[in-house]
Design a protein around this motif. Structure first.
Motif, PDB file in Angstrom:
ATOM      1  N   PRO A 283       0.831  -1.216   0.000  1.00  0.00           N
ATOM      2  CA  PRO A 283       0.000   0.000   0.000  1.00  0.00           C
ATOM      3  C   PRO A 283       0.860   1.259   0.000  1.00  0.00           C
ATOM      4  O   PRO A 283       1.844   1.357   0.726  1.00  0.00           O
ATOM      5  N   SER A 284       0.492   2.207  -0.831  1.00  0.00           N
ATOM      6  CA  SER A 284       1.246   3.450  -0.938  1.00  0.00           C
ATOM      7  C   SER A 284       0.978   4.339   0.275  1.00  0.00           C
ATOM      8  O   SER A 284      -0.172   4.496   0.699  1.00  0.00           O
ATOM      9  N   GLN A 285       2.026   4.914   0.824  1.00  0.00           N
ATOM     10  CA  GLN A 285       1.890   5.836   1.946  1.00  0.00           C
ATOM     11  C   GLN A 285       1.545   7.251   1.494  1.00  0.00           C
ATOM     12  O   GLN A 285       1.057   8.049   2.291  1.00  0.00           O
TER      13      GLN A 285
ATOM     14  N   VAL B  29       7.266   1.486  -8.435  1.00  0.00           N
ATOM     15  CA  VAL B  29       8.716   1.484  -8.241  1.00  0.00           C
ATOM     16  C   VAL B  29       9.207   2.897  -7.941  1.00  0.00           C
ATOM     17  O   VAL B  29      10.075   3.114  -7.081  1.00  0.00           O
ATOM     18  N   ARG B  30       8.630   3.876  -8.614  1.00  0.00           N
ATOM     19  CA  ARG B  30       9.029   5.267  -8.376  1.00  0.00           C
ATOM     20  C   ARG B  30       8.667   5.704  -6.955  1.00  0.00           C
ATOM     21  O   ARG B  30       9.453   6.374  -6.277  1.00  0.00           O
TER      22      ARG B  30
ATOM     23  N   CYS C 258       8.339   3.697  -4.407  1.00  0.00           N
ATOM     24  CA  CYS C 258       9.223   2.942  -3.520  1.00  0.00           C
ATOM     25  C   CYS C 258      10.566   3.653  -3.374  1.00  0.00           C
ATOM     26  O   CYS C 258      11.118   3.755  -2.270  1.00  0.00           O
ATOM     27  N   THR C 259      11.093   4.162  -4.488  1.00  0.00           N
ATOM     28  CA  THR C 259      12.340   4.922  -4.445  1.00  0.00           C
ATOM     29  C   THR C 259      12.183   6.166  -3.584  1.00  0.00           C
ATOM     30  O   THR C 259      13.060   6.513  -2.781  1.00  0.00           O
ATOM     31  N   GLN C 260      11.040   6.845  -3.735  1.00  0.00           N
ATOM     32  CA  GLN C 260      10.771   8.028  -2.931  1.00  0.00           C
ATOM     33  C   GLN C 260      10.732   7.688  -1.448  1.00  0.00           C
ATOM     34  O   GLN C 260      11.309   8.391  -0.607  1.00  0.00           O
ATOM     35  N   ARG C 261      10.027   6.610  -1.106  1.00  0.00           N
ATOM     36  CA  ARG C 261       9.884   6.232   0.299  1.00  0.00           C
ATOM     37  C   ARG C 261      11.248   5.949   0.928  1.00  0.00           C
ATOM     38  O   ARG C 261      11.538   6.393   2.046  1.00  0.00           O
TER      39      ARG C 261
ATOM     40  N   GLU D 161      17.320  -0.666  -1.028  1.00  0.00           N
ATOM     41  CA  GLU D 161      16.863  -1.992  -1.394  1.00  0.00           C
ATOM     42  C   GLU D 161      16.214  -1.961  -2.784  1.00  0.00           C
ATOM     43  O   GLU D 161      15.629  -0.939  -3.175  1.00  0.00           O
ATOM     44  N   PRO D 162      16.311  -3.063  -3.548  1.00  0.00           N
ATOM     45  CA  PRO D 162      15.630  -3.089  -4.847  1.00  0.00           C
ATOM     46  C   PRO D 162      14.119  -3.008  -4.666  1.00  0.00           C
ATOM     47  O   PRO D 162      13.558  -3.584  -3.737  1.00  0.00           O
ATOM     48  N   CYS D 163      13.475  -2.273  -5.532  1.00  0.00           N
ATOM     49  CA  CYS D 163      12.024  -2.067  -5.451  1.00  0.00           C
ATOM     50  C   CYS D 163      11.314  -3.049  -6.375  1.00  0.00           C
ATOM     51  O   CYS D 163      11.788  -3.350  -7.480  1.00  0.00           O
ATOM     52  N   HIS D 164      10.164  -3.529  -5.930  1.00  0.00           N
ATOM     53  CA  HIS D 164       9.363  -4.453  -6.709  1.00  0.00           C
ATOM     54  C   HIS D 164       8.134  -3.732  -7.262  1.00  0.00           C
ATOM     55  O   HIS D 164       7.506  -2.931  -6.568  1.00  0.00           O
ATOM     56  N   GLU D 165       7.829  -4.037  -8.498  1.00  0.00           N
ATOM     57  CA  GLU D 165       6.652  -3.437  -9.109  1.00  0.00           C
ATOM     58  C   GLU D 165       5.382  -4.051  -8.535  1.00  0.00           C
ATOM     59  O   GLU D 165       5.395  -5.190  -8.068  1.00  0.00           O
ATOM     60  N   PRO D 166       4.270  -3.319  -8.526  1.00  0.00           N
ATOM     61  CA  PRO D 166       3.001  -3.919  -8.087  1.00  0.00           C
ATOM     62  C   PRO D 166       2.539  -4.962  -9.091  1.00  0.00           C
ATOM     63  O   PRO D 166       3.022  -5.018 -10.230  1.00  0.00           O
ATOM     64  N   CYS D 167       1.595  -5.790  -8.669  1.00  0.00           N
ATOM     65  CA  CYS D 167       1.171  -6.905  -9.530  1.00  0.00           C
ATOM     66  C   CYS D 167       0.290  -6.451 -10.686  1.00  0.00           C
ATOM     67  O   CYS D 167       0.162  -7.163 -11.671  1.00  0.00           O
ATOM     68  N   GLU D 168      -0.332  -5.281 -10.578  1.00  0.00           N
ATOM     69  CA  GLU D 168      -1.098  -4.712 -11.685  1.00  0.00           C
ATOM     70  C   GLU D 168      -0.865  -3.209 -11.700  1.00  0.00           C
ATOM     71  O   GLU D 168      -1.025  -2.548 -10.672  1.00  0.00           O
TER      72      GLU D 168
END
Length: 566
Positions: free
Chosen positions: A297-299, A310-311, A313-316, A428-435
Motif C-alpha cells: 500500500p502506498s503511503q 517502483v518510483r 518505492c524509491t521516494q519512500r 533496497e531493490p524495489c518491486h513493481e506492483p502486480c497490476e
C-alpha cells in the motif's frame, strides 16, 4: 497392469489365523505395470538373454531418473513468460500529468520580502548558502562543506514564518499562458487560480501543477487534435541563481501515483514546441515464486487502494534515509501527508525521530529546539505578524518542529546524494506492483515560435490578455506541449507461469510411462501391495508368537506331569 496369481487379501484375514501360510501366494504376482522385469526372473529364459535384458532395464532406469531430475529442476525454477496482445479502444483515459518548473521559488519575491522586512542579514545568509551550493557542484566529490549550524538564524526564521517554498512559490496560474489554461480537444479549459491547491502538488522541485488527477480527460480520437495542449510560461526573470536549467519537467503518471522527487520526468525547454506521443501499457505480474511483484500500500497516494509503484518505492526509501541522516521530515512530504489527512504516517515518522533522539542516535541538527511532541492533531495558531506570512497548514501544527525547511532540504539532499554516490547509503531493490499502468513516450521537439512572422500573426495578441509580450520574451519563456495518443490502443502484457501443475504432471507421467511403464494406477497398486505385505508380516509375527506361547504351555504341562509322577 499388475497380474496377481491370487488376490492379495485372499486368505489373509485375522479371522483365519490357523490357515496355512499363504504369504508366498500373496506375493506371487507378475511384475508391476509391464512385462520387462519378467524376462530376468523367469528361470526358463537363457542366462545371456536375462543378462541383456537386465542391462536394458538398468539403462532405462538411469535414463528415466535423469529425465525426471531435469523435469523437477525445470519445474522448481518457476519460469514464466510474458504474453502481449493489443486491444483497441473507443476512448482512452489520458494519464495524470505533473508539470514542474525547474525553478523552486520566486527569487524576486524573496528578495523583496526580506528587503522590505529589513531582513537583509537573512538574505545574505541565504545567498551565501546558495553560493556554497553552486561551488559544491564543481567539486569532484560533490561534497557540501556546510552544516545546519551555519544557517541557524535563517532556519529559525523560516519555521516561524512558514515554508520558504510555499511563501515564495512560483505562481501556478501565471505558469500557464492565455485566457484558457490548457486546451483539450480544441476546447479551452479554465483553472480557477483562486483555488490553486486543487491543481498543486508538493515535490522536490517546489509546488507543481497537477492535471487530470481525477481521470476526467478521455481521448476519443487518435492524433494530436484529440489530445491536450498546454502553453507554459517559465518566468525566467524570477529564477533563483542556483537553478541550472530553465524550463519544465513533465511527469507522466497513473492517476493514483504520487510524484515527489525529481526523477523520471521529461525536460521541456522554453522556446520549443514539444510533442509527447503516448502508448499505454497495462501490466499484470506474478508474485513469488514465479515473479517479483509485491502489492505494498502506498503511503503517499490520496487513494487508499493504490499500491506502491517502483518510483514511489524509491521516494519512500529516500525519505527514510533523510529521516536518519537529517533527523527531519522533508517539507514537501509533510505538506503532502498533512493535506491528505494521513496523520498516521506523519505520527509514525515523528515517533521514529523521537526514538532516535532518545536512543542517542545520529547527530541532531542544532538550528532550533526539538522537544518531544505528542502525536496529536491540535493546531497551533501562528504568532507571525508579517504581512506576507503564509497560511499553509503544516507550519501551524506541532509537526513544524520536525519538518525540514527549504534551506535544510538543500543541505540534506546534497549530503544524501554524496553519501549515495560514495556507497555509504544503499537502497533496497524495489518491486513493481502486480497490476499497474505505464506509458511509453515518444518525444519530439521543434523551435517555438518558429519565426517572428509566426509570432506576429498567431501569438502576439493571443497568449496574454493584460499586456502584449515581445518576440524575445516568448522565445525565452514560452513552451507549448502536446500530450496525446496517436492510436487508441492498449498493449496488455500479462506474465504467466511457464509450467502449470497439470503440465508438470502430464510430462512426468509421460516420461515414466514411456520408459518404465509407470502410472498413477501403479502407484495405488504399490500402496496396496505394501500395506498387504506389512499386514502379512504382522499376521506372521502374531502366528509365531502364538506358536511360541503354545510350545511354552505344552512344556509347562509336561514338567508338571513329570513332577506328579515323581
Amino acid at each position: 497392469m499388475v497380474v496377481l496369481q491370487v488376490e492379495p487379501w485372499n486368505g489373509a484375514t485375522p479371522s483365519a489365523p490357523d490357515d496355512h501360510d499363504k504369504t508366498h501366494e500373496m506375493f506371487g504376482f507378475q511384475d508391476l505395470a509391464s512385462d520387462y522385469y519378467q524376462v530376468i526372473r523367469q528361470k526358463a529364459r537363457p542366462s545371456w538373454c536375462r543378462f541383456v535384458w537386465g542391462i536394458v532395464i538398468l539403462i532405462l532406469m538411469i535414463f528415466t531418473g535423469f529425465m525426471v531430475y531435469q523435469l523437477l529442476a525445470d519445474y522448481f525454477q518457476y519460469k514464466s513468460f510474458v504474453e502481449s496482445h493489443i486491444s483497441w479502444e473507443k476512448n482512452l483515459t489520458l494519464p495524470a500529468i505533473t508539470i514542474c518548473n525547474t525553478n523552486p521559488l520566486n527569487y524576486t519575491r524573496l528578495k523583496e520580502g526580506l528587503t522590505n522586512g529589513n531582513d537583509t542579514r537573512l538574505l545574505r545568509e541565504f545567498e551565501n548558502l546558495m553560493d556554497e551550493y553552486v561551488k559544491s557542484s564543481s567539486k569532484p566529490d560533490g561534497n557540501l562543506n556546510i552544516s545546519f549550524e551555519d544557517f541557524a538564524d535563517f532556519n529559525s526564521w523560516e519555521h516561524e514564518e512558514g515554508s520558504l517554498v510555499l511563501k515564495f512559490r512560483p505562481s501556478l496560474y501565471h505558469m500557464l499562458f492565455g485566457e484558457y489554461d490548457y486546451v483539450f480537444r480544441g476546447i479551452g479549459n479554465f483553472v480557477d487560480h483562486t483555488d490553486w491547491s486543487k491543481f498543486s502538488q508538493m515535490t522536490e522541485l517546489g509546488v507543481c501543477f497537477e492535471l487530470n488527477d481525477d481521470g476526467s480527460l478521455k481521448q476519443s480520437s487518435g492524433g494530436m487534435k484529440g489530445g491536450l495542449a498546454v502553453d507554459l510560461d517559465a518566468n525566467v526573470d524570477h529564477y533563483l541563481f542556483t537553478t541550472k536549467s530553465k524550463g519544465f519537467v513533465i511527469f507522466i503518471r497513473d492517476q493514483d501515483e504520487t510524484i515527489m522527487l525529481n526523477r523520471g520526468g521529461y525536460m521541456v525547454s522554453p522556446g520549443s514546441e514539444t510533442f509527447l506521443k503516448l502508448t499505454q501499457n497495462t501490466h499484470t505480474r506474478l508474485g513469488k515464486p514465479h515473479g517479483t511483484c509485491e502489492n505494498i500500500p502506498s503511503q503517499f497516494s490520496k487513494y487508499n487502494h493504490h499500491y506502491e509503484t517502483v518510483r514511489e518505492c524509491t521516494q519512500r526509501q529516500r525519505m527514510e534515509a533523510m529521516l536518519d541522516m537529517c533527523h527531519c521530515i522533508p517539507w514537501y512530504l509533510a505538506e503532502r501527508l498533512f493535506t491528505l489527512n494521513k496523520t498516521d504516517v506523519l505520527d509514525a515518522y515523528s515517533e521514529r525521530l523521537q526514538q532516535d533522539k532518545r536512543d542517542g542516535g545520529r547527530e541532531r541538527r542544532q538550528t532550533r529546539d526539538s522537544p518531544d511532541i505528542p502525536p496529536t492533531d491540535e493546531v497551533v495558531q501562528s504568532t507571525s505578524t508579517s504581512a506576507w506570512a503564509t497560511s499553509e497548514p503544516i507550519f501551524k501544527t506541532h509537526y513544524s518542529q520536525l519538518t525540514c525547511g527549504f534551506v535544510e532540504m538543500y543541505i540534506c539532499d546534497k549530503k544524501l546524494d554524496t553519501a549515495v554516490m560514495n556507497g555509504d547509503i544503499t537502497f533496497e531493490p524495489c518491486h513493481e506492483p502486480c497490476e499497474y499502468h505505464e506509458w511509453n513516450v515518444e518525444i519530439a521537439s521543434t523551435l517555438f515560435p518558429p519565426s517572428e512572422e509566426y509570432f506576429e500573426r498567431f501569438l502576439k495578441d493571443q497568449v496574454y490578455t493584460i499586456e502584449t509580450p515581445t518576440y524575445e520574451f516568448i522565445r525565452d519563456n514560452m513552451a507549448r506541449v502536446h500530450i496525446y495518443y496517436d492510436e487508441l490502443k492498449v498493449m496488455n502484457k500479462v506474465q504467466t507461469k511457464a509450467y502449470e501443475p497439470q503440465n508438470f504432471i502430464a510430462e512426468f507421467g509421460g516420461t515414466v510411462d514411456l520408459f518404465i511403464g509407470f502410472s498413477f494406477f501403479t502407484v495405488f497398486q504399490l500402496i496396496e501391495i505394501s500395506f498387504a505385505w506389512c499386514l502379512a508380516k504382522l499376521w506372521q509375527r502374531r502366528k509365531n508368537l502364538n506358536q511360541i506361547e503354545d510350545n511354552s504351555n505344552n512344556t509347562k504341562s509336561a514338567n508338571s506331569a513329570n513332577r506328579s509322577v515323581v
